[in-house]
Design a protein around this motif. Sequence first.
Motif, mmCIF file in Angstrom:
data_model
loop_
_atom_site.group_PDB
_atom_site.id
_atom_site.type_symbol
_atom_site.label_atom_id
_atom_site.label_comp_id
_atom_site.label_asym_id
_atom_site.label_seq_id
_atom_site.Cartn_x
_atom_site.Cartn_y
_atom_site.Cartn_z
ATOM 1 N N GLN A 119 0.500 -43.347 -49.473
ATOM 2 C CA GLN A 119 -0.738 -42.778 -48.929
ATOM 3 C C GLN A 119 -0.439 -42.080 -47.609
ATOM 4 O OE1 GLN A 119 -4.432 -43.210 -50.016
ATOM 5 N NE2 GLN A 119 -4.077 -41.365 -48.806
ATOM 6 N N THR A 120 -0.892 -40.837 -47.468
ATOM 7 C CA THR A 120 -0.743 -40.103 -46.217
ATOM 8 C C THR A 120 -1.811 -40.559 -45.235
ATOM 9 O OG1 THR A 120 0.121 -38.179 -47.397
ATOM 10 C CG2 THR A 120 -0.675 -37.820 -45.164
ATOM 11 N N THR A 129 0.768 -38.827 -37.638
ATOM 12 C CA THR A 129 0.745 -38.889 -39.091
ATOM 13 C C THR A 129 1.833 -39.841 -39.574
ATOM 14 O OG1 THR A 129 2.197 -36.952 -39.259
ATOM 15 C CG2 THR A 129 -0.166 -36.572 -39.387
ATOM 16 N N SER A 130 1.567 -40.505 -40.670
ATOM 17 C CA SER A 130 2.507 -41.467 -41.231
ATOM 18 C C SER A 130 2.183 -41.627 -42.708
ATOM 19 C CB SER A 130 2.409 -42.817 -40.505
ATOM 20 O OG SER A 130 1.089 -43.340 -40.616
ATOM 21 N N SER A 131 2.872 -42.523 -43.363
ATOM 22 C CA SER A 131 2.579 -42.808 -44.768
ATOM 23 C C SER A 131 2.831 -44.286 -45.026
ATOM 24 C CB SER A 131 3.432 -41.954 -45.704
ATOM 25 O OG SER A 131 4.807 -42.227 -45.521
#
Length: 267
Positions: free
Chosen positions: A138-139, A132-134
């Motif tokens: 935005q996720t 997971t990142s951003s």
Amino acid sequence: MKILLWSSLLPLTLAACSPSHAPDPAAAAPVATTAPALGGHHWQLHDAVDGNNQRLDGLFDGSGKPLQLDFTDDRISVSHACNGIGGSYKIVDGHLLTGPLMQTMMACADPVLMQREKTIKHVLGAKPALITSSADGQTLLSLAAADGTTLTFAGQPTAEQRYGGPGTIEFLEVAAEPVSCQHPLPPANNCLQVRQLHYDDQGLRVGDAGPWQPLAQPIEGYEHQPGVRNVLRVKRYAWPNPPAGAASSAYVLDMVVESGTATPDAK
């Protein structure tokens, strides 16, 4: 009347792929991910590359709904491919492991849908690294297979997230033709005509249908086709602070249960 629910399911066990040149998860700054965190979003395909870092343009057609993943605490579902796919999953050491999956039995002429199905089966079967990142607020969720195939999904908050709690399940029959009405949202002179239905725990219809009445608000996720009657399973959410003129509750489509062309004397 034609039944559209998952009437035929085929067990599908996705085989694991042999590792070749796995990407380095550390380079993507992975974040620990839990099932509840995944369940707060609809994950829609945002980008995709193969093992040579070439974009998989065949998964995108520029129209319609993107490939989507949805998670509950222990279930994963895939939509907007050729067939719907779903089953159990768990997260182990940063990898997504799926159990035996089920899928509907449809043949699709659309090459985009076929390519989406082929690719998502491959990635899910490869026990992909889950990252997971951003970016730009935005996720993002990435599934990286050992052969380098990486699918990146952008998170869209679920209705539960947006409305601050779980919804109430209801069943609405939508008449084939809208009716004239007045309400503040466009189209201001057009309303769906609906009546409430009731089903027991075995999915059998019980009791009498409610009266037909205009619904002076949209059903999120539902696009009506004139001349077609539908029975919808919807979730109704309380809306504590609705916009001016809007209703105090919101309807979100959960599933189309039945669909069929109306008979000449049907409303």
